[in-house]
Design a protein around this motif. Structure first.
Motif, PDB file in Angstrom:
ATOM      1  N   LEU A 176      35.215  32.017  47.044  1.00 65.42           N
ATOM      2  CA  LEU A 176      35.111  32.016  48.510  1.00 65.42           C
ATOM      3  C   LEU A 176      34.549  33.341  49.004  1.00 65.42           C
ATOM      4  N   ALA A 177      35.001  34.453  48.407  1.00 62.40           N
ATOM      5  CA  ALA A 177      34.490  35.774  48.780  1.00 62.40           C
ATOM      6  C   ALA A 177      32.988  35.861  48.518  1.00 62.40           C
ATOM      7  N   LYS A 178      32.554  35.321  47.384  1.00 63.74           N
ATOM      8  CA  LYS A 178      31.121  35.334  47.055  1.00 63.74           C
ATOM      9  C   LYS A 178      30.337  34.489  48.058  1.00 63.74           C
ATOM     10  N   ALA A 179      30.888  33.335  48.420  1.00 68.69           N
ATOM     11  CA  ALA A 179      30.217  32.453  49.382  1.00 68.69           C
ATOM     12  C   ALA A 179      30.073  33.123  50.746  1.00 68.69           C
ATOM     13  N   ASN A 180      31.043  34.013  51.051  1.00 63.49           N
ATOM     14  CA  ASN A 180      31.010  34.735  52.328  1.00 63.49           C
ATOM     15  C   ASN A 180      30.273  36.069  52.230  1.00 63.49           C
ATOM     16  N   ASN A 181      29.625  36.300  51.074  1.00 62.47           N
ATOM     17  CA  ASN A 181      28.865  37.540  50.831  1.00 62.47           C
ATOM     18  C   ASN A 181      29.730  38.790  50.920  1.00 62.47           C
ATOM     19  N   GLU A 182      30.985  38.666  50.495  1.00 63.88           N
ATOM     20  CA  GLU A 182      31.883  39.817  50.462  1.00 63.88           C
ATOM     21  C   GLU A 182      31.754  40.541  49.117  1.00 63.88           C
ATOM     22  N   LEU A 183      31.675  41.858  49.161  1.00 67.82           N
ATOM     23  CA  LEU A 183      31.726  42.641  47.931  1.00 67.82           C
ATOM     24  C   LEU A 183      33.183  42.834  47.543  1.00 67.82           C
ATOM     25  N   THR A 184      33.491  42.578  46.283  1.00 70.37           N
ATOM     26  CA  THR A 184      34.869  42.708  45.823  1.00 70.37           C
ATOM     27  C   THR A 184      34.945  43.481  44.517  1.00 70.37           C
ATOM     28  N   ILE A 185      36.086  44.143  44.320  1.00 69.71           N
ATOM     29  CA  ILE A 185      36.434  44.753  43.033  1.00 69.71           C
ATOM     30  C   ILE A 185      37.699  44.050  42.573  1.00 69.71           C
ATOM     31  N   ASN A 186      37.642  43.456  41.383  1.00 65.93           N
ATOM     32  CA  ASN A 186      38.692  42.534  40.966  1.00 65.93           C
ATOM     33  C   ASN A 186      39.326  42.980  39.653  1.00 65.93           C
ATOM     34  N   GLY A 187      40.584  43.377  39.736  1.00 65.71           N
ATOM     35  CA  GLY A 187      41.258  43.953  38.587  1.00 65.71           C
ATOM     36  C   GLY A 187      41.911  42.920  37.683  1.00 65.71           C
ATOM     37  N   PHE A 188      41.616  43.020  36.391  1.00 66.65           N
ATOM     38  CA  PHE A 188      42.204  42.145  35.379  1.00 66.65           C
ATOM     39  C   PHE A 188      42.830  43.000  34.279  1.00 66.65           C
ATOM     40  N   VAL A 189      44.124  42.833  34.041  1.00 68.79           N
ATOM     41  CA  VAL A 189      44.751  43.443  32.873  1.00 68.79           C
ATOM     42  C   VAL A 189      44.596  42.429  31.754  1.00 68.79           C
ATOM     43  N   SER A 190      43.710  42.728  30.809  1.00 69.53           N
ATOM     44  CA  SER A 190      43.199  41.684  29.910  1.00 69.53           C
ATOM     45  C   SER A 190      43.635  41.797  28.461  1.00 69.53           C
ATOM     46  N   ASP A 191      44.696  42.536  28.188  1.00 69.12           N
ATOM     47  CA  ASP A 191      45.106  42.694  26.792  1.00 69.12           C
ATOM     48  C   ASP A 191      46.355  41.892  26.439  1.00 69.12           C
ATOM     49  N   GLN A 192      46.793  40.992  27.328  1.00 70.68           N
ATOM     50  CA  GLN A 192      47.969  40.190  27.029  1.00 70.68           C
ATOM     51  C   GLN A 192      47.651  39.146  25.965  1.00 70.68           C
ATOM     52  N   SER A 193      48.693  38.537  25.445  1.00 69.44           N
ATOM     53  CA  SER A 193      48.520  37.473  24.463  1.00 69.44           C
ATOM     54  C   SER A 193      48.548  36.128  25.180  1.00 69.44           C
ATOM     55  N   PRO A 194      47.461  35.363  25.115  1.00 67.72           N
ATOM     56  CA  PRO A 194      47.440  34.059  25.789  1.00 67.72           C
ATOM     57  C   PRO A 194      48.266  33.026  25.022  1.00 67.72           C
ATOM     58  N   LYS A 195      48.562  31.926  25.679  1.00 65.26           N
ATOM     59  CA  LYS A 195      49.240  30.823  24.999  1.00 65.26           C
ATOM     60  C   LYS A 195      48.303  30.240  23.952  1.00 65.26           C
ATOM     61  N   LEU A 196      48.868  29.802  22.847  1.00 64.69           N
ATOM     62  CA  LEU A 196      48.047  29.304  21.747  1.00 64.69           C
ATOM     63  C   LEU A 196      47.174  28.125  22.158  1.00 64.69           C
ATOM     64  N   ASN A 197      47.717  27.249  23.022  1.00 69.45           N
ATOM     65  CA  ASN A 197      46.921  26.074  23.416  1.00 69.45           C
ATOM     66  C   ASN A 197      45.798  26.415  24.385  1.00 69.45           C
ATOM     67  N   LYS A 198      45.751  27.693  24.822  1.00 71.38           N
ATOM     68  CA  LYS A 198      44.675  28.132  25.710  1.00 71.38           C
ATOM     69  C   LYS A 198      43.808  29.215  25.064  1.00 71.38           C
ATOM     70  N   ALA A 199      43.979  29.387  23.763  1.00 71.93           N
ATOM     71  CA  ALA A 199      43.229  30.425  23.045  1.00 71.93           C
ATOM     72  C   ALA A 199      41.868  29.884  22.611  1.00 71.93           C
TER      73      ALA A 199
END
Length: 296
Positions: A176-199
């Protein structure tokens, strides 16, 4: 019951938050003694993780890292409380950026950013970043079970123009932000362990093959956002320095999972340099013995 718990605990959090830093860290020292020495919070998990990724280290070396880690963990806990009352000026002094121009470059190119980080150093005060940039800030988080504390955490983050969104809200909110031409900075903590069925991707992390989250990369490609890693260095107690590294300006020019793998490598470099600042209480390697044949 949840509201009762909130009104009982909140005054204590506010009191700790109001302490000057010298007393705040004195309280952290007491907390360290209780958490590590008395209750041994996740001590077995921490020791197992460290022995797993540092098999070459002696028991004495592992013990030193553990000791430093628990001191840092308690500092992060009280710093999270301090976020309730800390001023913008004080936070800017304590959480600095070595190359803020790296993010401004993406702003000037009218590109939103996926900001990837790990549970390393400190991520509690990264929200002060919003005082240095124009883009709106979003951070993906796990909603707290207590709705009153959840609302409090959101309120604290919002004072610097940062907004917390759940995983389920992320794709819709950013599209939605992209559709509205909004600039965003989006933080992801990405070192967690995902569920096996979503790996969907397994990779060596600290020398051990584990499933890794790929959501940040997939979303960056879907919405054509630049990908930037932020690394944190602890300068001294209560002071941190962040450096930004652009992983991908045009993410769709990268093969699948190359961006994720680059993130893992940068995370490893931090951990190997100063392992005491990683969040060893997480069961990051719990799926290491479940590698599917196609990933072996």
């Amino acid at each position: 019951m949840q509201f009762l718990l909130y009104i009982i605990i909140y005054p204590f959090i506010w009191l700790i938050s109001s302490l000057p830093f010298k007393l705040l860290y004195a309280f952290s020292d007491v907390l360290y003694f209780l958490v590590y020495k008395v209750f041994g919070y996740r001590k077995k998990v921490v020791k197992e993780n460290l022995n797993l990724v540092f098999p070459e280290k002696s028991p004495e070396e592992i013990k030193i890292i553990m000791n430093k880690f628990y001191h840092h963990l308690c500092d992060m806990i009280v710093e999270a409380m301090k976020s309730l009352t800390i001023s913008e000026k004080e936070m800017q002094k304590r959480f600095t950026f070595t190359n803020i121009e790296e993010l401004r470059k993406h702003e000037e190119n009218n590109r939103s950013v996926v900001l990837m980080c790990a549970h390393y150093g400190s991520w509690e005060w990264i929200f002060v970043l919003q005082t240095h940039v124009k883009a709106k800030g979003y951070a993906v988080y796990k909603r707290l079970a207590n709705p009153y504390f959840d609302k409090l955490v959101k309120k604290i983050r919002a004072k610097f123009n940062s907004y917390l969104i759940t995983t389920k809200e992320t794709a819709t909110t950013l599209a939605l932000a992209k559709a509205n031409n909004e600039l965003t900075i989006n933080g992801f903590v990405s070192d967690q362990s995902p569920k096996l069925n979503k790996a969907h991707h397994w990779q060596n992390f600290m020398g051990i093959k584990v499933p890794v989250h790929t959501g940040a990369e997939l979303l960056a490609k879907r919405l054509d956002m630049s990908v930037v890693f932020f690394g944190v260095k602890r300068i001294k107690r209560g002071y941190y320095e962040t450096t930004f590294t652009t992983i991908a300006e045009k993410p769709n020019s990268f093969k699948d999972y190359e961006i994720t793998d680059a993130f893992l490598k940068l995370t490893e470099e931090q951990i190997y340099a100063e392992p005491q600042y990683y969040l060893w209480t997480h069961k990051r390697w719990k799926h290491r013995n479940s590698v599917p044949l196609e990933f072996q």
